[in-house]
Design a protein around this motif. Structure first.
Motif, PDB file in Angstrom:
ATOM      1  N   LYS A 221      19.805  -2.522 -41.260  1.00 52.41           N
ATOM      2  CA  LYS A 221      19.825  -1.195 -40.647  1.00 52.41           C
ATOM      3  C   LYS A 221      20.328  -0.132 -41.618  1.00 52.41           C
ATOM      4  O   LYS A 221      19.758   0.954 -41.720  1.00 52.41           O
ATOM      5  N   GLU A 222      21.396  -0.450 -42.339  1.00 53.38           N
ATOM      6  CA  GLU A 222      21.985   0.530 -43.249  1.00 53.38           C
ATOM      7  C   GLU A 222      21.033   0.919 -44.371  1.00 53.38           C
ATOM      8  O   GLU A 222      21.002   2.078 -44.807  1.00 53.38           O
ATOM      9  N   ARG A 223      20.253  -0.050 -44.842  1.00 55.80           N
ATOM     10  CA  ARG A 223      19.370   0.203 -45.988  1.00 55.80           C
ATOM     11  C   ARG A 223      17.917   0.419 -45.571  1.00 55.80           C
ATOM     12  O   ARG A 223      17.031   0.509 -46.434  1.00 55.80           O
ATOM     13  N   ASN A 224      17.661   0.465 -44.284  1.00 54.75           N
ATOM     14  CA  ASN A 224      16.304   0.680 -43.769  1.00 54.75           C
ATOM     15  C   ASN A 224      15.337  -0.366 -44.330  1.00 54.75           C
ATOM     16  O   ASN A 224      14.231  -0.057 -44.796  1.00 54.75           O
ATOM     17  N   ILE A 225      15.744  -1.633 -44.285  1.00 55.64           N
ATOM     18  CA  ILE A 225      14.919  -2.742 -44.773  1.00 55.64           C
ATOM     19  C   ILE A 225      14.041  -3.233 -43.629  1.00 55.64           C
ATOM     20  O   ILE A 225      14.536  -3.589 -42.564  1.00 55.64           O
ATOM     21  N   THR A 226      12.751  -3.234 -43.843  1.00 56.32           N
ATOM     22  CA  THR A 226      11.841  -3.734 -42.815  1.00 56.32           C
ATOM     23  C   THR A 226      11.690  -5.247 -42.964  1.00 56.32           C
ATOM     24  O   THR A 226      11.717  -5.784 -44.069  1.00 56.32           O
ATOM     25  N   ARG A 227      11.538  -5.935 -41.838  1.00 60.41           N
ATOM     26  CA  ARG A 227      11.404  -7.401 -41.818  1.00 60.41           C
ATOM     27  C   ARG A 227      10.238  -7.738 -40.884  1.00 60.41           C
ATOM     28  O   ARG A 227      10.370  -7.698 -39.670  1.00 60.41           O
ATOM     29  N   GLU A 228       9.108  -8.053 -41.470  1.00 60.01           N
ATOM     30  CA  GLU A 228       7.869  -8.225 -40.703  1.00 60.01           C
ATOM     31  C   GLU A 228       7.407  -9.677 -40.736  1.00 60.01           C
ATOM     32  O   GLU A 228       7.327 -10.298 -41.796  1.00 60.01           O
ATOM     33  N   ARG A 229       7.126 -10.229 -39.540  1.00 61.14           N
ATOM     34  CA  ARG A 229       6.604 -11.584 -39.468  1.00 61.14           C
ATOM     35  C   ARG A 229       5.172 -11.617 -39.980  1.00 61.14           C
ATOM     36  O   ARG A 229       4.351 -10.768 -39.635  1.00 61.14           O
ATOM     37  N   PHE A 230       4.889 -12.601 -40.818  1.00 55.07           N
ATOM     38  CA  PHE A 230       3.531 -12.779 -41.344  1.00 55.07           C
ATOM     39  C   PHE A 230       2.930 -14.009 -40.677  1.00 55.07           C
ATOM     40  O   PHE A 230       3.382 -15.130 -40.878  1.00 55.07           O
ATOM     41  N   LEU A 231       1.912 -13.805 -39.858  1.00 57.67           N
ATOM     42  CA  LEU A 231       1.234 -14.889 -39.160  1.00 57.67           C
ATOM     43  C   LEU A 231      -0.206 -14.953 -39.642  1.00 57.67           C
ATOM     44  O   LEU A 231      -1.002 -14.043 -39.377  1.00 57.67           O
ATOM     45  N   VAL A 232      -0.545 -16.002 -40.348  1.00 62.14           N
ATOM     46  CA  VAL A 232      -1.850 -16.084 -41.004  1.00 62.14           C
ATOM     47  C   VAL A 232      -2.995 -15.996 -39.998  1.00 62.14           C
ATOM     48  O   VAL A 232      -4.078 -15.466 -40.309  1.00 62.14           O
TER      49      VAL A 232
END
Length: 294
Positions: A221-232
């Motif tokens: 949250k502090e660094r605005n890091i996105t975390r996206e699930r990759f589903l083939v």
């Protein structure tokens, strides 16, 4: 026709480690006739992958993966050759692939479920993390990585700071757990995590994706890091152009492939167990047949 297949013999339990004995080989009769739209295929290669550990549980913990059933044939990625076709767009001799290929020597499949087979993106510095000196050497000497970190030697955080002094911008996460927490702690503002897998967590009864520790969540949250699930499976429309592009890069020498090949359908369980404990270098596959004659 009598064929061999691999079925799920037992479940390791949500917190257990899978072993080869969780699978067994048996013989079954294959129907002599195939229906319209079906093909009979001979299996050439089968894939074993970390996500399959979830399929060994009664509940996979996800809505896109169905569990394997006891005494029923297992399935996964596979490649084979068509021996008999009753499908208008597929003919004898075609090489085909599927994400739901049964673990058996010969199979009858729905032809519509098959596909015919047929520093590249600008990263300024690429660093890999693996568990042996040999794998690290392969990454740097053969695959062109700028550096490789052996997480079983020295402190991972220290090695990462040495290898990525300017921080991490993109993290392709296949492992989860302590290693991922360490990498995230050194990621830059507005960076991105591609969440592909969490192999370190698959032998534990936790939801997917496993929750991050509060301190790590705070960093996101502090660094605005996105975390996206990759589903083939969400990118089926890109399979064919993706294979063509990867094939072209391979032919041009820009892409290198490393595989660990185990021979024999009867060794599917052993190959899976080895892959789950890091016994493979590169992609773990099982060669069921190399005979492409018809």
């Amino acid at each position: 026709m009598i064929v061999k297949r691999v079925v799920l013999n037992s479940r390791p339990g949500k917190n257990g480690n899978p072993v080869a004995e969780n699978f067994r080989v048996e013989e079954v009769n294959l129907p002599d006739n195939i229906d319209k739209g079906q093909v009979q295929v001979r299996t050439l290669y089968l894939s074993v992958d970390p996500y399959m550990r979830c399929k060994m549980n009664e509940d996979t913990g996800s809505d896109y993966l169905a569990p394997w059933q006891l005494s029923q044939v297992a399935d996964g990625g596979g490649i084979g050759i068509i021996e008999v076709s009753n499908h208008s767009n597929l003919t004898k001799g075609d090489f085909v692939t599927s994400f739901y290929w049964p673990w058996q020597t010969v199979a009858i499949l729905d032809g519509n479920s098959l596909e015919k087979i047929g520093h590249l993106l600008g990263c300024s510095r690429v660093v890999g993390i693996c568990g042996t000196h040999e794998k690290c050497l392969f990454l740097t000497s053969e695959l062109g990585f700028d550096a490789a970190i052996n997480y079983k030697k020295r402190n991972v955080a220290e090695q990462l700071r040495e290898s990525c002094p300017a921080g991490v911008d993109v993290y392709f996460d296949n492992v989860g757990g302590d290693i991922s927490d360490t990498v995230i702690s050194q990621m830059n503002k507005n960076s991105h995590i591609i969440l592909c897998g969490q192999i370190s967590q698959y032998n534990k009864d936790v939801p997917y994706p496993p929750p991050l520790p509060p301190a790590v969540e705070a960093i996101l949250k502090e660094r605005n890091i996105t975390r996206e699930r990759f589903l083939v499976l969400n990118y089926k429309d890109k399979f064919e152009p993706g294979i063509l592009q990867l094939s072209q890069w391979f032919k041009e020498g820009k892409l290198k492939i490393k595989e660990t090949v185990t021979n024999g359908l009867e060794n599917m369980g052993a190959a899976f167990q080895s892959m789950m404990t890091g016994g493979n270098t590169g992609k773990q596959i099982v060669c069921v047949s190399e005979d492409i004659s018809l």
